[in-house]
Design a protein around this motif. Structure first.
Motif, PDB file in Angstrom:
ATOM      1  N   ALA A   1       0.832  -1.209   0.000  1.00  0.00           N
ATOM      2  CA  ALA A   1       0.000   0.000   0.000  1.00  0.00           C
ATOM      3  C   ALA A   1       0.867   1.259   0.000  1.00  0.00           C
ATOM      4  O   ALA A   1       0.553   2.241  -0.682  1.00  0.00           O
ATOM      5  CB  ALA A   1      -0.935  -0.013   1.204  1.00  0.00           C
TER       6      ALA A   1
ATOM      7  N   ASN B   1       0.885   3.899  -3.058  1.00  0.00           N
ATOM      8  CA  ASN B   1       0.343   5.215  -2.711  1.00  0.00           C
ATOM      9  C   ASN B   1       1.210   6.347  -3.274  1.00  0.00           C
ATOM     10  O   ASN B   1       0.847   7.514  -3.184  1.00  0.00           O
ATOM     11  CB  ASN B   1       0.232   5.348  -1.185  1.00  0.00           C
TER      12      ASN B   1
ATOM     13  N   THR C   1      -2.202   2.412 -11.925  1.00  0.00           N
ATOM     14  CA  THR C   1      -3.428   1.618 -12.009  1.00  0.00           C
ATOM     15  C   THR C   1      -3.126   0.170 -12.380  1.00  0.00           C
ATOM     16  O   THR C   1      -3.731  -0.767 -11.843  1.00  0.00           O
ATOM     17  CB  THR C   1      -4.395   2.231 -13.040  1.00  0.00           C
TER      18      THR C   1
ATOM     19  N   ARG D   1      -1.625  -1.643  -9.323  1.00  0.00           N
ATOM     20  CA  ARG D   1      -2.657  -1.946  -8.328  1.00  0.00           C
ATOM     21  C   ARG D   1      -3.500  -3.137  -8.764  1.00  0.00           C
ATOM     22  O   ARG D   1      -3.851  -3.995  -7.952  1.00  0.00           O
ATOM     23  CB  ARG D   1      -3.549  -0.716  -8.112  1.00  0.00           C
ATOM     24  N   THR D   2      -3.821  -3.185 -10.044  1.00  0.00           N
ATOM     25  CA  THR D   2      -4.620  -4.300 -10.556  1.00  0.00           C
ATOM     26  C   THR D   2      -3.860  -5.618 -10.454  1.00  0.00           C
ATOM     27  O   THR D   2      -4.418  -6.645 -10.048  1.00  0.00           O
ATOM     28  CB  THR D   2      -5.018  -4.034 -12.019  1.00  0.00           C
TER      29      THR D   2
ATOM     30  N   TYR E   1      -3.854  -6.895  -6.940  1.00  0.00           N
ATOM     31  CA  TYR E   1      -5.161  -7.200  -6.364  1.00  0.00           C
ATOM     32  C   TYR E   1      -5.822  -8.416  -7.006  1.00  0.00           C
ATOM     33  O   TYR E   1      -6.550  -9.152  -6.333  1.00  0.00           O
ATOM     34  CB  TYR E   1      -6.087  -5.993  -6.505  1.00  0.00           C
TER      35      TYR E   1
ATOM     36  N   GLY F   1      -3.478  -9.033  -1.550  1.00  0.00           N
ATOM     37  CA  GLY F   1      -4.030  -7.902  -2.296  1.00  0.00           C
ATOM     38  C   GLY F   1      -5.256  -7.301  -1.635  1.00  0.00           C
ATOM     39  O   GLY F   1      -5.480  -6.081  -1.713  1.00  0.00           O
ATOM     40  N   GLY F   2      -6.066  -8.130  -0.979  1.00  0.00           N
ATOM     41  CA  GLY F   2      -7.225  -7.603  -0.269  1.00  0.00           C
ATOM     42  C   GLY F   2      -6.823  -6.678   0.864  1.00  0.00           C
ATOM     43  O   GLY F   2      -7.428  -5.622   1.078  1.00  0.00           O
TER      44      GLY F   2
ATOM     45  N   VAL G   1      -5.598  -3.244  -0.515  1.00  0.00           N
ATOM     46  CA  VAL G   1      -6.651  -2.296  -0.889  1.00  0.00           C
ATOM     47  C   VAL G   1      -7.178  -1.570   0.344  1.00  0.00           C
ATOM     48  O   VAL G   1      -7.409  -0.351   0.323  1.00  0.00           O
ATOM     49  CB  VAL G   1      -7.791  -3.029  -1.617  1.00  0.00           C
TER      50      VAL G   1
ATOM     51  N   LEU H   1      -4.495   0.805   1.558  1.00  0.00           N
ATOM     52  CA  LEU H   1      -4.345   1.910   0.607  1.00  0.00           C
ATOM     53  C   LEU H   1      -5.463   2.934   0.795  1.00  0.00           C
ATOM     54  O   LEU H   1      -5.225   4.143   0.703  1.00  0.00           O
ATOM     55  CB  LEU H   1      -4.351   1.357  -0.821  1.00  0.00           C
ATOM     56  N   ALA H   2      -6.674   2.454   1.058  1.00  0.00           N
ATOM     57  CA  ALA H   2      -7.784   3.379   1.313  1.00  0.00           C
ATOM     58  C   ALA H   2      -7.517   4.207   2.570  1.00  0.00           C
ATOM     59  O   ALA H   2      -7.814   5.407   2.611  1.00  0.00           O
ATOM     60  CB  ALA H   2      -9.084   2.599   1.456  1.00  0.00           C
TER      61      ALA H   2
END
Length: 199
Positions: free
Chosen positions: A36, A40, A47, A50-51, A54, A113-114, A117, A120-121
């Motif tokens: 993350a 960030n 993008t 990140r994909t 994840y 990856g979960g 995310v 990262l949020a």
């Protein structure tokens, strides 16, 4: 409780669960938070990165299982092949009681990856004004991390622990199921009505 604690496999199952939780939970938290932090930053192709990190966490379980069976195969698995390049003997990941638990912990990284995310949020929810004010006060990168980046998204940093502990209980759950439905006493209890009569 006494019925289960008298079983010799109860303590072994409890130990296996503790081993998995202690090994998998910190590893997933550290790797998820590290990814993350990296994602960030403002980098090219953010993008896409990140994909890529994840997608494994949403891969169907059957496909994931087949993939890891291939990777951990003691004869032609890619992991043992990589170890052979540095002159390490093949490891029986899936056939040895000693190495099967580390193999499960290694496989748990696949779903990092979960966590990434969620972390990262949390990182993106930190106001940029705090970093700007800290820069004005002369804070270095390391102080920014310990005083802003690490403590502020604390809700997401601890959110994975109860989740993995909950999933890890399936180790004991399989044991409880086996004892309950293969024991004659448990079957008799299940067939007994509330009035004490056998059904």
């Amino acid at each position: 409780v006494k019925a289960f604690s008298r079983e010799p496999l109860f303590w072994k199952s409890l130990g296996n669960t503790a081993y998995y939780v202690v090994g998998a939970v910190p590893l997933r938290i550290v790797l998820g938070f590290a990814l993350a932090l990296l994602l960030n930053m403002k980098v090219r192709g953010l993008t896409i990165w990140r994909t890529l990190f994840y997608v494994p966490s949403i891969t169907p379980l059957v496909a994931t299982t087949v993939l890891w069976l291939y990777l951990l195969n003691p004869k032609f698995g890619l992991i043992n092949y990589a170890l052979s390049l540095v002159h390490i003997d093949p490891i029986p990941w899936l056939t040895s009681p000693k190495w099967s638990k580390p193999a499960l912990i290694l496989m748990s990284i696949w779903w990092v990856g979960g966590n990434m995310v969620i972390f990262l949020a949390g990182l993106q929810g930190i106001p940029r004004d705090l970093y700007e004010a800290a820069h004005v006060d002369g804070a270095s990168g390391w102080r920014l991390f310990w005083n802003i980046t690490f403590p502020l998204p604390n809700g997401t940093l601890t959110g994975d622990s109860p989740l993995r502990a909950e999933l890890a209980k399936h180790h004991l759950g399989v044991y409880f199921y086996g004892v309950a439905f293969t024991s004659v006493n448990m079957l008799n209890v299940a067939r007994t009505s509330p009035t004490g009569k056998q059904l």
